[in-house]
Design an enzyme around this catalytic site. Structure first.
Site, short mmCIF file in Angstrom:
data_model
loop_
_atom_site.label_atom_id
_atom_site.label_comp_id
_atom_site.label_asym_id
_atom_site.label_seq_id
_atom_site.Cartn_x
_atom_site.Cartn_y
_atom_site.Cartn_z
N SER A 74 56.19 -104.74 4.30
CA SER A 74 55.48 -103.82 5.18
C SER A 74 54.41 -104.60 5.91
O SER A 74 54.02 -105.69 5.48
CB SER A 74 54.82 -102.72 4.35
OG SER A 74 53.89 -101.96 5.10
N TYR A 92 50.02 -99.32 -2.93
CA TYR A 92 51.05 -99.72 -1.97
C TYR A 92 50.75 -101.09 -1.38
O TYR A 92 51.62 -101.97 -1.31
CB TYR A 92 51.14 -98.67 -0.86
CG TYR A 92 52.29 -98.85 0.09
CD1 TYR A 92 53.55 -98.35 -0.21
CD2 TYR A 92 52.12 -99.50 1.31
CE1 TYR A 92 54.61 -98.49 0.67
CE2 TYR A 92 53.17 -99.65 2.20
CZ TYR A 92 54.41 -99.15 1.88
OH TYR A 92 55.47 -99.30 2.75
#
Length: 282
Positions: free
Chosen positions: A164, A177
């Site tokens: 990401s 995350y």
């Protein structure tokens, strides 16, 4: 719905030096988290270019079966489904073994499964932390560990981790995350060095915001956490990070997947590829 073009064309046309780009005929791809979103786009791209595919992910069993059957029929390849729970290392390893047992080999492993929870660190639930680390990071380890011996025995392999932009930069309220995705990038580099002489590559794709179910859920969570309207979150938080002010599309990400999975991507190793509308260029 976007349709990936099938392999083909005039075999005698010498004006197309890259006409075999993305040709994955005879290969087998395992893609975690592939019943929707990015993973499903990768599965469609792989199947459209000749690869047999093992799907994995959550969803209504009947809908998953419809997706599996449609993909198999439309692309003329074998498509299987494995319901591995990405929080359980033994089930993740079994998914990899299942691909070899059912389809005869394993050429491409895509570690894509991921979840998100938005909350300040001091309020972050312990169970959510553990679940995010397990699914977003530990499952990458368990799948890769199981896949490498198979790929070594075959003399070739491609490992593609979906990280990401948050593997490179941070945002508030996403501690688990961000920590997991930074870990994925470190793990990617380590694996790449270990298998560099085995004709196996390991790379990461780092998307910005993509219009998927996980992002749709974030809009509501961010609105609650930040005290903003959903419209404000979309404009100032979600797309505020991306200079293009546009979502990345799953088809754009699948194009990078095809490059890394094909022979054209053979010298890319231990790298991360940002597809984020310029987010991490700032």
């Amino acid at each position: 719905m976007f349709q990936w073009p099938k392999r083909g064309g005039d075999a005698d046309d010498q004006t197309l030096p890259f006409r075999d780009y993305g040709d994955l005929k005879g290969q087998v791809a395992v893609i975690s988290g592939s019943t929707s979103g990015i993973g499903l786009a990768f599965a469609r791209a792989a199947a459209a270019h000749g690869a047999d595919v093992v799907l994995n992910g959550l969803g209504d069993p009947a809908e998953i079966e419809r997706t599996r059957a449609e993909l198999e029929a439309s692309c003329g390849v074998r498509v299987r489904y494995h319901a591995a729970d990405m929080t359980r290392g033994d089930e993740v390893a079994d998914m990899v073994a299942y691909a070899k047992h059912q389809l005869g080999r394993l050429d491409i492993l895509v570690n894509n499964a991921g979840i998100q929870h938005v909350e300040a660190v001091e309020k972050f639930p312990s169970d959510q932390w553990e679940r995010i680390i397990a699914i977003n990071l530990s499952s990458v380890f368990y799948a890769t560990r199981a896949a490498i011996p198979i790929m070594k025995a075959q003399g070739r392999g491609r490992i593609i981790n979906v990280a990401s932009a948050h593997g490179l930069v941070a945002s508030p309220f996403k501690s688990a995350y961000v920590a997991a995705k930074h870990g994925v990038l470190g793990f990617t580099k380590t694996v790449a060095l270990e298998v560099a002489q085995d004709n196996i590559t390991c790379n990461a794709i780092c998307p910005g915001y993509v219009e998927t179910p996980i992002v749709e859920k974030q809009i509501a969570d961010q609105a609650r956490t930040r005290g903003l309207s959903k419209e404000q979150v979309m404009k100032d938080v979600i797309l505020g990070s991306q200079p293009t002010k546009k979502f990345v599309t799953t088809e754009q990400l699948a194009g990078m997947f095809l490059y890394l999975a094909s022979d054209l991507g053979g010298s890319a190793n231990g790298a991360h590829f940002s597809i984020d509308g310029g987010w991490t260029a700032q």
